[in-house]
Design a protein around this motif. Sequence first.
Motif, PDB file in Angstrom:
ATOM      1  N   ALA A 136     -13.606  11.166  73.434  1.00 62.93           N
ATOM      2  CA  ALA A 136     -13.077  12.942  73.376  1.00 62.93           C
ATOM      3  C   ALA A 136     -13.730  12.953  71.954  1.00 62.93           C
ATOM      4  O   ALA A 136     -13.505  11.273  71.266  1.00 62.93           O
ATOM      5  N   GLY A 137     -14.234  14.157  71.341  1.00 64.98           N
ATOM      6  CA  GLY A 137     -14.545  14.518  70.009  1.00 64.98           C
ATOM      7  C   GLY A 137     -14.122  15.751  69.965  1.00 64.98           C
ATOM      8  O   GLY A 137     -13.707  17.003  70.241  1.00 64.98           O
ATOM      9  N   TYR A 138     -14.893  16.495  68.269  1.00 66.63           N
ATOM     10  CA  TYR A 138     -14.669  17.854  67.970  1.00 66.63           C
ATOM     11  C   TYR A 138     -16.060  18.007  68.494  1.00 66.63           C
ATOM     12  O   TYR A 138     -17.286  17.572  68.584  1.00 66.63           O
ATOM     13  N   GLY A 139     -15.940  19.663  68.932  1.00 67.40           N
ATOM     14  CA  GLY A 139     -16.879  20.139  68.994  1.00 67.40           C
ATOM     15  C   GLY A 139     -16.723  22.179  68.712  1.00 67.40           C
ATOM     16  O   GLY A 139     -15.589  22.288  68.177  1.00 67.40           O
ATOM     17  N   TYR A 140     -17.417  22.960  69.415  1.00 71.14           N
ATOM     18  CA  TYR A 140     -17.491  23.881  68.515  1.00 71.14           C
ATOM     19  C   TYR A 140     -17.833  25.330  69.832  1.00 71.14           C
ATOM     20  O   TYR A 140     -18.519  24.771  70.157  1.00 71.14           O
ATOM     21  N   CYS A 141     -16.888  25.925  69.740  1.00 71.05           N
ATOM     22  CA  CYS A 141     -16.941  27.163  70.605  1.00 71.05           C
ATOM     23  C   CYS A 141     -17.716  27.963  69.749  1.00 71.05           C
ATOM     24  O   CYS A 141     -17.116  28.499  69.615  1.00 71.05           O
ATOM     25  N   ALA A 142     -19.006  28.980  70.459  1.00 73.69           N
ATOM     26  CA  ALA A 142     -19.747  29.813  69.481  1.00 73.69           C
ATOM     27  C   ALA A 142     -19.407  31.049  70.206  1.00 73.69           C
ATOM     28  O   ALA A 142     -18.865  32.378  70.047  1.00 73.69           O
ATOM     29  N   SER A 143     -18.263  30.907  71.927  1.00 70.00           N
ATOM     30  CA  SER A 143     -18.221  32.483  72.344  1.00 70.00           C
ATOM     31  C   SER A 143     -16.546  32.579  71.763  1.00 70.00           C
ATOM     32  O   SER A 143     -16.215  33.529  72.096  1.00 70.00           O
TER      33      SER A 143
END
Length: 299
Positions: A136-143
């Motif tokens: 797994a990893g870090y991500g960004y949810c723009a919505s």
Amino acid sequence: MNKNLNTLLTTLYVFITDHVIPTVPTRQRPGRRRLLSDAELLCLAVAQHLLHGDCSETRWIRYARTHLKDMFPHIPQQSGYNKRIRAAAPLISHTLTVLAKDVPTWGDVLRLLDSTPVPCGQSRETVKRSDLAGQAGYGYCASHSRFFWGFRLYLACTPEGMPVVWGLANPKIGEREAIAAMLDASSDLVADGQVILADKGFAGNEFEAFITHGLKAHLVRPDRKDEKPRFGDFGGIRQWVESVFDTLKGQLGLERHGARTLEGVMARVASKLLAMAAAIWHNWKIDAPRKRSLVAYDH
């Protein structure tokens, strides 16, 4: 149990027994014959996610042994159920494909494509100690304007939400790279001339060339601000795929999957997609005879 759900599970059991299990290569299993068949196992998983939003298998097995004993007389213990579900992930994926091919919208020209976060931890300690570390990893949810740690679920579906192609990927992998690999591996599920409606995040000449020349399909997406107008904004149509993700998160508890291993995440996400697909498939089975009778009456 609800009479409609009882009918859905009975119909699904017959369909899996007649049309799914015979198409799966058989293999000799060591040990004695299992009392709970694979078809019953999948129906039990569908009932779990339709009846219980949370994924506590301990609570679910306790509930099922109390209320569903008449329909499933050989429910295993929690540990046995856990192992069976994880081992059945390939069978669940195959069942999703067979169900999708059995609904009328399989022949539709339009496919919806998008991704959504699947969080797997909320604290730094979880990230450091989790068995998913390194996967797994870090991500960004723009919505939703938030960061998360986990995976991204990529989904290509029919307009009513029937899953066709799906997969999980580390959020650090680019959206276009991840979905291109998934579509390439499942190119037999994309028909020539099909229209794939995606978000503007999938913009890019290389990705569009892959869809056009590699899959022989057509990519359409909302226009970006920094390019000439081509397609428009597709505001209303884009809400279809958002409603699919809303169902997965709100009613089926996608973000509350509770899995701690990669096999567990895959199995639980696949089971939730199967529950949604089974409900869509069953609705078509109910509506189709009624629509045929209305047409006959009109004539």
